[in-house]
Write a protein that holds these residues in place. Structure first.
Motif, PDB file in Angstrom:
ATOM      1  N   MET A   1       7.859  22.317 -42.767  1.00  0.00           N
ATOM      2  CA  MET A   1       8.150  22.664 -43.957  1.00  0.00           C
ATOM      3  C   MET A   1       6.696  22.738 -44.645  1.00  0.00           C
ATOM      4  SD  MET A   1      11.278  22.778 -44.299  1.00  0.00           S
ATOM      5  CE  MET A   1      11.661  23.299 -42.532  1.00  0.00           C
ATOM      6  N   MET A   2       5.851  22.135 -44.446  1.00  0.00           N
ATOM      7  CA  MET A   2       4.522  22.131 -45.164  1.00  0.00           C
ATOM      8  C   MET A   2       4.116  23.534 -44.788  1.00  0.00           C
ATOM      9  SD  MET A   2       0.885  19.935 -44.590  1.00  0.00           S
ATOM     10  CE  MET A   2       0.980  20.671 -43.015  1.00  0.00           C
ATOM     11  N   GLU A   3       4.012  23.949 -43.755  1.00  0.00           N
ATOM     12  CA  GLU A   3       3.382  25.416 -43.023  1.00  0.00           C
ATOM     13  C   GLU A   3       4.256  26.452 -43.618  1.00  0.00           C
ATOM     14  OE1 GLU A   3       3.183  24.939 -38.956  1.00  0.00           O
ATOM     15  OE2 GLU A   3       1.336  23.511 -38.928  1.00  0.00           O
ATOM     16  N   HIS A   4       5.508  26.238 -43.871  1.00  0.00           N
ATOM     17  CA  HIS A   4       6.320  27.320 -44.610  1.00  0.00           C
ATOM     18  C   HIS A   4       5.746  27.554 -46.151  1.00  0.00           C
ATOM     19  CE1 HIS A   4      10.269  26.912 -42.029  1.00  0.00           C
ATOM     20  NE2 HIS A   4       9.120  27.460 -41.275  1.00  0.00           N
ATOM     21  N   SER A   5       5.594  26.237 -46.643  1.00  0.00           N
ATOM     22  CA  SER A   5       5.136  26.350 -47.872  1.00  0.00           C
ATOM     23  C   SER A   5       3.783  27.207 -48.151  1.00  0.00           C
ATOM     24  CB  SER A   5       4.847  24.876 -48.514  1.00  0.00           C
ATOM     25  OG  SER A   5       6.425  24.300 -48.552  1.00  0.00           O
ATOM     26  N   GLN A   6       2.840  27.017 -47.159  1.00  0.00           N
ATOM     27  CA  GLN A   6       1.557  27.411 -47.018  1.00  0.00           C
ATOM     28  C   GLN A   6       1.682  29.131 -46.897  1.00  0.00           C
ATOM     29  OE1 GLN A   6       0.049  25.042 -43.823  1.00  0.00           O
ATOM     30  NE2 GLN A   6      -1.283  23.717 -45.273  1.00  0.00           N
ATOM     31  N   PHE A   7       2.644  29.454 -45.886  1.00  0.00           N
ATOM     32  CA  PHE A   7       2.756  30.941 -45.483  1.00  0.00           C
ATOM     33  C   PHE A   7       3.246  31.359 -46.893  1.00  0.00           C
ATOM     34  CE2 PHE A   7       3.936  29.231 -40.813  1.00  0.00           C
ATOM     35  CZ  PHE A   7       2.412  29.112 -40.847  1.00  0.00           C
TER      36      PHE A   7
ATOM     37  N   ASN B   1      17.583  24.353 -44.306  1.00  0.00           N
ATOM     38  CA  ASN B   1      19.070  23.903 -44.000  1.00  0.00           C
ATOM     39  C   ASN B   1      19.339  23.002 -42.778  1.00  0.00           C
ATOM     40  OD1 ASN B   1      20.300  24.681 -46.400  1.00  0.00           O
ATOM     41  ND2 ASN B   1      20.340  26.872 -45.867  1.00  0.00           N
ATOM     42  N   HIS B   2      18.636  23.466 -41.717  1.00  0.00           N
ATOM     43  CA  HIS B   2      18.758  22.590 -40.677  1.00  0.00           C
ATOM     44  C   HIS B   2      18.150  21.318 -40.730  1.00  0.00           C
ATOM     45  CE1 HIS B   2      18.827  21.777 -36.089  1.00  0.00           C
ATOM     46  NE2 HIS B   2      17.435  21.473 -36.328  1.00  0.00           N
ATOM     47  N   TYR B   3      16.859  21.247 -41.369  1.00  0.00           N
ATOM     48  CA  TYR B   3      16.307  19.856 -41.570  1.00  0.00           C
ATOM     49  C   TYR B   3      17.010  19.025 -42.507  1.00  0.00           C
ATOM     50  CZ  TYR B   3      12.523  16.403 -42.450  1.00  0.00           C
ATOM     51  OH  TYR B   3      11.571  15.406 -42.346  1.00  0.00           O
ATOM     52  N   ILE B   4      17.520  19.719 -43.383  1.00  0.00           N
ATOM     53  CA  ILE B   4      18.432  18.791 -44.363  1.00  0.00           C
ATOM     54  C   ILE B   4      19.599  18.229 -43.492  1.00  0.00           C
ATOM     55  CG2 ILE B   4      20.223  18.915 -46.232  1.00  0.00           C
ATOM     56  CD1 ILE B   4      18.086  20.919 -47.521  1.00  0.00           C
ATOM     57  N   ARG B   5      20.330  18.889 -42.627  1.00  0.00           N
ATOM     58  CA  ARG B   5      21.303  18.494 -41.975  1.00  0.00           C
ATOM     59  C   ARG B   5      20.846  17.101 -40.787  1.00  0.00           C
ATOM     60  NH1 ARG B   5      22.961  23.733 -41.620  1.00  0.00           N
ATOM     61  NH2 ARG B   5      21.842  24.118 -39.503  1.00  0.00           N
ATOM     62  N   ILE B   6      19.570  17.442 -40.398  1.00  0.00           N
ATOM     63  CA  ILE B   6      19.214  16.110 -39.859  1.00  0.00           C
ATOM     64  C   ILE B   6      18.964  14.912 -40.410  1.00  0.00           C
ATOM     65  CG2 ILE B   6      17.083  15.507 -38.447  1.00  0.00           C
ATOM     66  CD1 ILE B   6      16.913  18.271 -37.497  1.00  0.00           C
TER      67      ILE B   6
ATOM     68  N   THR C   1      13.165  18.235 -49.286  1.00  0.00           N
ATOM     69  CA  THR C   1      13.549  19.511 -48.519  1.00  0.00           C
ATOM     70  C   THR C   1      14.676  20.296 -49.459  1.00  0.00           C
ATOM     71  OG1 THR C   1      12.912  18.379 -46.594  1.00  0.00           O
ATOM     72  CG2 THR C   1      14.304  20.246 -46.518  1.00  0.00           C
ATOM     73  N   LEU C   2      15.512  19.296 -50.032  1.00  0.00           N
ATOM     74  CA  LEU C   2      16.463  19.958 -50.873  1.00  0.00           C
ATOM     75  C   LEU C   2      15.982  21.140 -51.835  1.00  0.00           C
ATOM     76  CD1 LEU C   2      18.839  16.731 -51.332  1.00  0.00           C
ATOM     77  CD2 LEU C   2      19.403  19.049 -50.331  1.00  0.00           C
ATOM     78  N   ALA C   3      14.786  20.496 -52.562  1.00  0.00           N
ATOM     79  CA  ALA C   3      14.089  21.103 -53.641  1.00  0.00           C
ATOM     80  C   ALA C   3      13.451  22.448 -52.783  1.00  0.00           C
ATOM     81  CB  ALA C   3      12.903  20.320 -54.336  1.00  0.00           C
ATOM     82  N   LEU C   4      12.819  22.251 -51.913  1.00  0.00           N
ATOM     83  CA  LEU C   4      12.242  23.369 -51.154  1.00  0.00           C
ATOM     84  C   LEU C   4      13.490  24.450 -50.832  1.00  0.00           C
ATOM     85  CD1 LEU C   4       9.928  24.666 -50.006  1.00  0.00           C
ATOM     86  CD2 LEU C   4      10.053  23.175 -47.890  1.00  0.00           C
ATOM     87  N   ARG C   5      14.639  23.987 -50.328  1.00  0.00           N
ATOM     88  CA  ARG C   5      15.583  24.726 -50.018  1.00  0.00           C
ATOM     89  C   ARG C   5      16.093  25.544 -51.080  1.00  0.00           C
ATOM     90  NH1 ARG C   5      21.100  23.410 -49.023  1.00  0.00           N
ATOM     91  NH2 ARG C   5      20.811  22.107 -50.865  1.00  0.00           N
ATOM     92  N   ASN C   6      16.091  25.027 -52.314  1.00  0.00           N
ATOM     93  CA  ASN C   6      16.558  25.815 -53.572  1.00  0.00           C
ATOM     94  C   ASN C   6      15.473  26.911 -53.716  1.00  0.00           C
ATOM     95  OD1 ASN C   6      18.657  24.312 -53.636  1.00  0.00           O
ATOM     96  ND2 ASN C   6      17.922  22.829 -55.164  1.00  0.00           N
ATOM     97  N   PHE C   7      14.265  26.592 -53.752  1.00  0.00           N
ATOM     98  CA  PHE C   7      12.982  27.319 -53.847  1.00  0.00           C
ATOM     99  C   PHE C   7      13.179  28.565 -52.949  1.00  0.00           C
ATOM    100  CE2 PHE C   7       8.486  28.445 -52.939  1.00  0.00           C
ATOM    101  CZ  PHE C   7       8.187  28.998 -53.977  1.00  0.00           C
ATOM    102  N   LYS C   8      13.494  28.470 -51.795  1.00  0.00           N
ATOM    103  CA  LYS C   8      13.202  29.328 -50.577  1.00  0.00           C
ATOM    104  C   LYS C   8      14.615  30.350 -50.885  1.00  0.00           C
ATOM    105  CE  LYS C   8      11.416  26.953 -46.941  1.00  0.00           C
ATOM    106  NZ  LYS C   8      11.511  26.293 -45.610  1.00  0.00           N
TER     107      LYS C   8
END
Length: 206
Positions: A107-113, A198-203, A162-169
């Motif tokens: 998730m950190m790297e997604h944000s960086q990308f 979404n996958h990480y949120i389920r985990i 991750t919920l906040a990041l999911r909404n941002f994505k």
């Protein structure tokens, strides 16, 4: 092809969820797993060669070297899971799903990308993406701390983040598809990182 073969699996002519006790079904599953494992090993080798050539300066690509490392790590997690299934070994939770540390780094790297692929004019979105990257970096640092008080609540905080990041994505994917966000982010990539959130949120919720 593999996905179609998986969807065609049936047991004793029944179209409901197949029973793994069916010998023919077990053999077919084994064949599909063998094919998937060969493909993923070839894909990992291909990606590693690209990364090696990029690192040497003999190949040029629009992909960040970190992105190549990122997708290699994801492929190896999948490979490990398939290998366990193929060898009838129990798949540890971290092997099947990945650890919170694994996904916090993803998730950190997604944000960086996202930060690096947005147009320079999208200053507010760049700052938001950078903020997510810093927050996940903090979670990773705290996960390495031996202080139990520091580690307490990390999964809860990771879920909130991750919920906040999911909404941002999600908003970003819609903005890219509608031409409302200036970037060089492909819609398929935007969808990909959203699905992984979404996958990480389920985990985290299980």
């Amino acid at each position: 092809m593999i996905t179609r073969q998986e969807l065609s699996l049936t047991a004793s002519g029944c179209h409901s969820f197949p029973s793994l006790s069916d010998r023919n079904l077990t053999m077919r599953v084994q064949e599909i797993n063998q094919k998937a494992l060969r493909l993923i090993h070839d894909l990992i080798h291909y990606k590693e060669n690209i990364l090696k050539e990029v690192s040497r300066g003999t190949l040029f690509t629009f992909n960040y070297p970190l992105l190549l490392q990122h997708i290699i790590r994801e492929a190896k997690l999948y490979s490990f899971t398939i290998e366990c299934l193929m060898n009838n070994r129990p798949v540890p939770r971290q092997g099947l799903l990945g650890t919170p540390e694994f996904w916090n780094q993803i998730m950190m790297e997604h944000s960086q990308f996202i930060r690096g692929l947005l147009d320079p004019t999208e200053e507010a979105l760049i700052l938001t993406a950078n903020s997510f990257a810093l927050n996940y970096r903090q979670l990773l640092a705290e996960a390495n701390c031996r202080d139990s008080m520091v580690n307490a609540g990390l999964n809860r905080r990771a879920l909130e983040e991750t919920l906040a990041l999911r909404n941002f994505k999600s908003a970003g994917a819609k903005g890219i598809l509608n031409g409302e966000i200036a970037s060089i982010i492909l819609p398929l990539l935007a969808d990909h990182v959203l699905r992984e959130a979404n996958h990480y949120i389920r985990i985290l919720e299980n």
